[in-house]
Design a protein around this motif. Structure first.
Motif, PDB file in Angstrom:
ATOM      1  N   MET A  37     124.446  72.183  75.814  1.00  0.00           N
ATOM      2  CA  MET A  37     123.115  72.766  75.659  1.00  0.00           C
ATOM      3  C   MET A  37     122.948  73.342  74.259  1.00  0.00           C
ATOM      4  SD  MET A  37     122.870  74.483  79.469  1.00  0.00           S
ATOM      5  CE  MET A  37     121.224  75.135  79.440  1.00  0.00           C
ATOM      6  N   SER A  38     124.002  73.912  73.721  1.00  0.00           N
ATOM      7  CA  SER A  38     123.942  74.416  72.343  1.00  0.00           C
ATOM      8  C   SER A  38     123.738  73.265  71.364  1.00  0.00           C
ATOM      9  CB  SER A  38     125.239  75.165  72.003  1.00  0.00           C
ATOM     10  OG  SER A  38     125.382  76.315  72.805  1.00  0.00           O
ATOM     11  N   ARG A  39     124.408  72.158  71.616  1.00  0.00           N
ATOM     12  CA  ARG A  39     124.231  70.975  70.778  1.00  0.00           C
ATOM     13  C   ARG A  39     122.787  70.484  70.824  1.00  0.00           C
ATOM     14  NH1 ARG A  39     122.636  65.746  72.224  1.00  0.00           N
ATOM     15  NH2 ARG A  39     123.810  66.061  74.158  1.00  0.00           N
ATOM     16  N   MET A  40     122.220  70.427  72.026  1.00  0.00           N
ATOM     17  CA  MET A  40     120.842  69.947  72.181  1.00  0.00           C
ATOM     18  C   MET A  40     119.847  70.903  71.532  1.00  0.00           C
ATOM     19  SD  MET A  40     120.706  68.226  76.004  1.00  0.00           S
ATOM     20  CE  MET A  40     121.679  69.427  76.914  1.00  0.00           C
ATOM     21  N   ARG A  41     120.132  72.188  71.589  1.00  0.00           N
ATOM     22  CA  ARG A  41     119.228  73.176  70.972  1.00  0.00           C
ATOM     23  C   ARG A  41     119.115  72.940  69.470  1.00  0.00           C
ATOM     24  NH1 ARG A  41     121.340  77.025  73.173  1.00  0.00           N
ATOM     25  NH2 ARG A  41     119.857  77.385  74.853  1.00  0.00           N
ATOM     26  N   GLY A  42     120.176  72.493  68.867  1.00  0.00           N
ATOM     27  CA  GLY A  42     120.160  72.238  67.426  1.00  0.00           C
ATOM     28  C   GLY A  42     119.664  70.856  67.050  1.00  0.00           C
ATOM     29  N   GLU A  43     119.393  70.006  68.052  1.00  0.00           N
ATOM     30  CA  GLU A  43     118.940  68.640  67.797  1.00  0.00           C
ATOM     31  C   GLU A  43     117.739  68.300  68.671  1.00  0.00           C
ATOM     32  OE1 GLU A  43     122.309  66.249  68.719  1.00  0.00           O
ATOM     33  OE2 GLU A  43     123.562  67.075  67.110  1.00  0.00           O
ATOM     34  N   PRO A  44     116.587  68.948  68.460  1.00  0.00           N
ATOM     35  CA  PRO A  44     115.413  68.661  69.301  1.00  0.00           C
ATOM     36  C   PRO A  44     114.951  67.214  69.133  1.00  0.00           C
ATOM     37  CG  PRO A  44     114.796  69.994  67.396  1.00  0.00           C
ATOM     38  CD  PRO A  44     116.293  69.953  67.425  1.00  0.00           C
ATOM     39  N   VAL A  45     114.393  66.658  70.223  1.00  0.00           N
ATOM     40  CA  VAL A  45     113.894  65.289  70.193  1.00  0.00           C
ATOM     41  C   VAL A  45     112.475  65.253  70.767  1.00  0.00           C
ATOM     42  CG1 VAL A  45     116.218  64.317  70.463  1.00  0.00           C
ATOM     43  CG2 VAL A  45     114.807  64.731  72.481  1.00  0.00           C
ATOM     44  N   GLU A  46     111.725  64.259  70.380  1.00  0.00           N
ATOM     45  CA  GLU A  46     110.377  64.094  70.921  1.00  0.00           C
ATOM     46  C   GLU A  46     110.476  63.508  72.328  1.00  0.00           C
ATOM     47  OE1 GLU A  46     106.170  61.784  69.864  1.00  0.00           O
ATOM     48  OE2 GLU A  46     107.828  61.833  68.427  1.00  0.00           O
ATOM     49  N   LEU A  47     109.795  64.125  73.278  1.00  0.00           N
ATOM     50  CA  LEU A  47     109.844  63.656  74.648  1.00  0.00           C
ATOM     51  C   LEU A  47     108.937  62.444  74.852  1.00  0.00           C
ATOM     52  CD1 LEU A  47     109.803  67.007  76.676  1.00  0.00           C
ATOM     53  CD2 LEU A  47     111.766  65.675  75.869  1.00  0.00           C
ATOM     54  N   GLU A  48     109.348  61.563  75.749  1.00  0.00           N
ATOM     55  CA  GLU A  48     108.542  60.377  76.042  1.00  0.00           C
ATOM     56  C   GLU A  48     107.254  60.754  76.759  1.00  0.00           C
ATOM     57  OE1 GLU A  48     108.973  56.065  78.375  1.00  0.00           O
ATOM     58  OE2 GLU A  48     110.687  57.427  78.210  1.00  0.00           O
ATOM     59  N   ARG A  49     107.322  61.794  77.610  1.00  0.00           N
ATOM     60  CA  ARG A  49     106.168  62.227  78.393  1.00  0.00           C
ATOM     61  C   ARG A  49     106.148  63.743  78.475  1.00  0.00           C
ATOM     62  NH1 ARG A  49     108.264  57.667  81.004  1.00  0.00           N
ATOM     63  NH2 ARG A  49     109.928  58.928  81.897  1.00  0.00           N
ATOM     64  N   PRO A  50     104.981  64.350  78.692  1.00  0.00           N
ATOM     65  CA  PRO A  50     104.954  65.782  78.967  1.00  0.00           C
ATOM     66  C   PRO A  50     105.609  66.075  80.315  1.00  0.00           C
ATOM     67  CG  PRO A  50     102.762  64.844  79.231  1.00  0.00           C
ATOM     68  CD  PRO A  50     103.631  63.772  78.641  1.00  0.00           C
ATOM     69  N   VAL A  51     105.974  67.321  80.525  1.00  0.00           N
ATOM     70  CA  VAL A  51     106.724  67.709  81.721  1.00  0.00           C
ATOM     71  C   VAL A  51     105.959  68.780  82.499  1.00  0.00           C
ATOM     72  CG1 VAL A  51     108.910  68.607  82.602  1.00  0.00           C
ATOM     73  CG2 VAL A  51     108.885  67.225  80.505  1.00  0.00           C
ATOM     74  N   VAL A  52     105.778  68.533  83.772  1.00  0.00           N
ATOM     75  CA  VAL A  52     105.140  69.493  84.670  1.00  0.00           C
ATOM     76  C   VAL A  52     106.223  70.129  85.535  1.00  0.00           C
ATOM     77  CG1 VAL A  52     103.450  69.811  86.526  1.00  0.00           C
ATOM     78  CG2 VAL A  52     103.014  68.133  84.716  1.00  0.00           C
ATOM     79  N   VAL A  53     106.241  71.445  85.615  1.00  0.00           N
ATOM     80  CA  VAL A  53     107.237  72.156  86.409  1.00  0.00           C
ATOM     81  C   VAL A  53     106.514  72.824  87.577  1.00  0.00           C
ATOM     82  CG1 VAL A  53     109.102  73.838  86.416  1.00  0.00           C
ATOM     83  CG2 VAL A  53     108.584  72.564  84.319  1.00  0.00           C
ATOM     84  N   LEU A  54     106.848  72.414  88.796  1.00  0.00           N
ATOM     85  CA  LEU A  54     106.165  72.891  89.998  1.00  0.00           C
ATOM     86  C   LEU A  54     107.040  73.890  90.747  1.00  0.00           C
ATOM     87  CD1 LEU A  54     104.642  69.535  91.304  1.00  0.00           C
ATOM     88  CD2 LEU A  54     103.607  71.253  89.801  1.00  0.00           C
ATOM     89  N   ALA A  55     106.438  74.988  91.124  1.00  0.00           N
ATOM     90  CA  ALA A  55     107.153  76.089  91.757  1.00  0.00           C
ATOM     91  C   ALA A  55     107.470  75.805  93.220  1.00  0.00           C
ATOM     92  CB  ALA A  55     106.321  77.369  91.653  1.00  0.00           C
ATOM     93  N   GLY A  56     108.338  76.636  93.751  1.00  0.00           N
ATOM     94  CA  GLY A  56     108.670  76.564  95.157  1.00  0.00           C
ATOM     95  C   GLY A  56     107.701  77.363  96.011  1.00  0.00           C
ATOM     96  N   TYR A  57     108.019  77.444  97.275  1.00  0.00           N
ATOM     97  CA  TYR A  57     107.195  78.123  98.266  1.00  0.00           C
ATOM     98  C   TYR A  57     107.045  79.612  97.932  1.00  0.00           C
ATOM     99  CZ  TYR A  57     105.983  79.927 102.958  1.00  0.00           C
ATOM    100  OH  TYR A  57     105.405  80.563 104.026  1.00  0.00           O
TER     101      TYR A  57
END
Length: 269
Positions: A37-57
């Motif tokens: 995760m530290s590696r990814m934080r230092g290497e951001p990439v453009e996402l193919e699609r936007p991301v929707v995060v849906l909550a629980g009950y």
């Protein structure tokens, strides 16, 4: 009670992970995942699609927003690529699905008259069922009472502890329609499963053991195995979005990288 317990999980960062339980889905440790995760934080990439995060009950908006806060720095680095949606006081999964579709359309308008833009979805607990419902063709809701103007177009659904096979807790406590729909074998779940084979999106289900609310064996849709970890000693269901291996795996998949975990049969709930 549900809202109170959900809030308590926000203070459980120090929950001790269970030891001595096989982790067949992952060959890396939580420490390895944290380093990645530290590696990814230092290497951001453009996402193919936007991301929707849906909550629980009945979850508070802050809890689903925390998922965004954990993921965007280790994927694209742009919080605007994510749309968190909570529905704390709503009690009908089909009505929630209609609201989700409207929110996606308002955030990223689509030229398609029948479908939204394509998005990836992270469905936390009941959020996985909301996503599957919103992705049904317009006119295909289990109740037959359609209120959506568009179908949610999903690239990949990442479900986290979602009651695809029903929720263990709902067998004992079901105070509203959403809870009754999550009873194993309910007409709602039966209808969702009947339509599942015709879907046009991918599904990656995640599960944790010691899940007393949903059950790890319920956390994958038909013909799927979950990617799982042993979970925690306490509040395992609620801690799934804080599991380092699971979050790192989701991030890698969103980035188009090879996953850390693979689907495997779970030994128990």
């Amino acid at each position: 009670m549900i809202a109170t317990l959900s809030g308590i999980t926000g203070t459980l960062e120090g929950c001790i992970a269970r030891r001595g339980v096989p982790t067949e889905s992952f060959t890396v440790s939580a420490a390895d995942a944290r380093e990645d995760m530290s590696r990814m934080r230092g290497e951001p990439v453009e996402l193919e699609r936007p991301v929707v995060v849906l909550a629980g009950y009945r979850a508070f908006p802050t809890l689903v927003s925390q998922v965004v806060w954990r993921l965007y720095p280790i994927t694209s680095g742009d919080q605007d690529d994510y749309l968190p949606i909570a529905y704390t006081f709503q009690t009908d999964i089909e009505a929630i699905a209609a609201m989700v579709t409207e929110r996606v359309e308002a955030t990223w308008p689509s030229d398609d008259p029948s479908r939204t833009v394509e998005v990836d979805v992270i469905g936390v607990s009941m959020g996985g069922l909301v996503a599957r419902t919103a992705a049904l063709p317009v006119g295909g809701l289990p109740s037959g009472h359609e209120t959506r103007s568009k179908q949610l177009r999903i690239g990949t659904l990442y479900s986290m502890g979602s009651p695809h096979g029903g929720a263990k807790l709902a067998e004992r406590i079901a105070p509203d329609k959403a809870a009754r729909d999550m009873i194993p074998g309910s007409p709602f779940l039966t209808a969702l499963d009947a339509a599942f084979e015709d879907r046009d999106y991918g599904v990656v289900p995640y599960a944790v053991l010691n899940d007393t609310w949903v059950g790890a064996t319920n956390a994958a849709p038909p013909e799927h195995l979950p990617v799982w970890t042993p979970g925690t000693h306490a509040f395992s269901h609620f801690m799934i979005t804080r599991d380092m291996r699971i979050m790192a795996d989701v991030a890698r998949r969103l980035r188009g990288e090879a996953p850390l975990g693979l689907p495997a049969a779970v030994p128990s709930d």
